[in-house]
Design an enzyme around this catalytic site. Structure first.
Site, PDB file in Angstrom:
ATOM      1  N   ASP A  64      53.308  29.781  54.770  1.00 54.23           N
ATOM      2  CA  ASP A  64      51.898  30.167  54.747  1.00 54.23           C
ATOM      3  C   ASP A  64      51.234  29.786  53.424  1.00 54.23           C
ATOM      4  O   ASP A  64      50.042  29.477  53.386  1.00 54.23           O
ATOM      5  CB  ASP A  64      51.762  31.671  54.987  1.00 54.23           C
ATOM      6  CG  ASP A  64      51.939  32.044  56.457  1.00 54.23           C
ATOM      7  OD1 ASP A  64      51.991  31.135  57.300  1.00 54.23           O
ATOM      8  OD2 ASP A  64      52.037  33.249  56.753  1.00 54.23           O
ATOM      9  N   ASN A 137      43.114  35.124  53.232  1.00 53.17           N
ATOM     10  CA  ASN A 137      43.813  36.410  53.277  1.00 53.17           C
ATOM     11  C   ASN A 137      42.973  37.560  52.733  1.00 53.17           C
ATOM     12  O   ASN A 137      42.687  38.502  53.454  1.00 53.17           O
ATOM     13  CB  ASN A 137      45.125  36.331  52.497  1.00 53.17           C
ATOM     14  CG  ASN A 137      46.250  35.713  53.299  1.00 53.17           C
ATOM     15  OD1 ASN A 137      46.173  35.616  54.527  1.00 53.17           O
ATOM     16  ND2 ASN A 137      47.286  35.266  52.625  1.00 53.17           N
ATOM     17  N   HIS A 167      38.692  56.179  40.714  1.00 49.48           N
ATOM     18  CA  HIS A 167      39.541  55.344  39.873  1.00 49.48           C
ATOM     19  C   HIS A 167      40.713  54.796  40.691  1.00 49.48           C
ATOM     20  O   HIS A 167      41.309  55.523  41.494  1.00 49.48           O
ATOM     21  CB  HIS A 167      40.077  56.154  38.698  1.00 49.48           C
ATOM     22  CG  HIS A 167      40.705  55.309  37.628  1.00 49.48           C
ATOM     23  ND1 HIS A 167      39.971  54.706  36.634  1.00 49.48           N
ATOM     24  CD2 HIS A 167      41.997  54.945  37.416  1.00 49.48           C
ATOM     25  CE1 HIS A 167      40.783  54.023  35.843  1.00 49.48           C
ATOM     26  NE2 HIS A 167      42.017  54.150  36.295  1.00 49.48           N
ATOM     27  N   ALA A 181      49.596  40.559  54.625  1.00 44.11           N
ATOM     28  CA  ALA A 181      50.005  40.085  53.300  1.00 44.11           C
ATOM     29  C   ALA A 181      49.839  41.192  52.259  1.00 44.11           C
ATOM     30  O   ALA A 181      50.443  42.254  52.363  1.00 44.11           O
ATOM     31  CB  ALA A 181      49.202  38.834  52.949  1.00 44.11           C
ATOM     32  N   TYR A 182      49.033  40.948  51.237  1.00 43.07           N
ATOM     33  CA  TYR A 182      48.831  41.896  50.138  1.00 43.07           C
ATOM     34  C   TYR A 182      48.393  43.259  50.668  1.00 43.07           C
ATOM     35  O   TYR A 182      48.862  44.315  50.220  1.00 43.07           O
ATOM     36  CB  TYR A 182      47.773  41.308  49.201  1.00 43.07           C
ATOM     37  CG  TYR A 182      47.749  41.838  47.796  1.00 43.07           C
ATOM     38  CD1 TYR A 182      48.529  42.929  47.392  1.00 43.07           C
ATOM     39  CD2 TYR A 182      46.933  41.230  46.840  1.00 43.07           C
ATOM     40  CE1 TYR A 182      48.484  43.396  46.091  1.00 43.07           C
ATOM     41  CE2 TYR A 182      46.892  41.685  45.532  1.00 43.07           C
ATOM     42  CZ  TYR A 182      47.658  42.770  45.167  1.00 43.07           C
ATOM     43  OH  TYR A 182      47.603  43.225  43.875  1.00 43.07           O
TER      44      TYR A 182
END
Length: 274
Positions: A64, A137, A167, A181-182
């Site tokens: 990928d 992505n 925060h 993914a991430y």
């Protein structure tokens, strides 16, 4: 007709398959265009990957990551992914079927002038002064560094309505493709590629909010404060430094990615994540 070929760097199998593909296509009086790294491995002239948009079809050989790299320069040109990676959500073609699949798509182009392809969205981040390269992505907003006592203050709005504020180490704005993914590594949800959505996921927030999926046509704005600097990153490749307080807008890019060569078996690919 021009066929672009991008092979995974330093991968002997990818280079060997690229060489075979070049020989097959050029024997059929087609012109092949190689990116610089692939051309160097084959001792041929090459071009910057950004010139792949001039091709009629681009073939990515690798995982990928290689596909994402090829897509940076392909623009609206259809991309066919040959899967040499472990998961391969973007690469539908097995190496053993590569030559046949590419030549079949070339014949389709010759006969109809159009490749058979499906579209997936890209996301573009901008703040008026600059615009990042579109992401397949995700767009990641990050504080100066991760960990306790670092990060930044974020306010995330969807079509001018506040979704979350507080925060965190960062915020991810992902496509359905990027949900595997991430986004997934930060606890975000999997989103089936048939769902037209943008996924919002906080990264280690002080006061957690669940991830949120919104309509693909939504406009997401992320305001950053409480830090000396922060970064906006597109697909982990290109980034822009921002000086808080600052606001960046994310929306669907005008040009999607066009994937040729059929669809990946999504649920089979999911099993490789285990």
């Amino acid at each position: 007709m021009y066929v672009g070929i991008v092979a995974q760097r330093d991968n002997e199998q990818a280079v060997s398959l690229a060489a075979e593909l070049v020989g097959t296509l050029e024997a059929d009086d087609l012109t092949t265009t190689l990116d610089t790294a692939t051309a160097g491995a084959l001792d041929r002239p090459g071009v910057d990957v950004n010139e792949m948009a001039e091709c009629d079809l681009v073939v990515s050989i690798g995982g990928d990551g290689t596909f994402l790299y090829a897509a940076r320069g392909a623009g609206s040109t259809p991309i066919m992914g040959i899967n040499l990676g472990e998961v391969g959500f973007l690469n539908a073609i097995a190496p053993a079927d590569a030559i046949e699949a590419v030549t079949a798509e070339v014949e389709q182009l010759r006969e109809t002038g159009r490749a058979r392809s499906r579209e997936i969205p890209r996301l573009r981040a901008s703040n008026g002064d600059w615009s990042l390269e579109p992401a397949i992505n995700e767009i990641a907003f990050q504080g100066p560094q991760r960990g306790h006592g670092n990060g930044a203050d974020f306010t995330v709005r969807v079509d001018d309505e506040v979704y979350t504020t507080g925060h965190a180490d960062g915020v991810l704005v992902s496509t359905p493709t990027g949900s595997t993914a991430y986004n997934l590594s930060e606890g975000g949800p999997l989103v089936h590629p048939s769902i037209e959505a943008i996924v919002l996921t906080e990264m280690c927030p002080t006061d957690s909010m669940p991830s949120l999926a919104v309509d693909i046509d939504s406009t997401v704005s992320v305001s950053v404060s409480g830090a000396e600097e922060a970064f906006v990153v597109s697909d982990g490749r290109t980034r822009e430094r921002i000086d808080p307080p600052a606001t960046v807008t994310v929306s669907t890019a005008e040009v999607p990615v066009r994937i040729a060569g059929g669809s990946v078996d999504y649920f089979e690919a999911l099993k490789k994540l285990e």
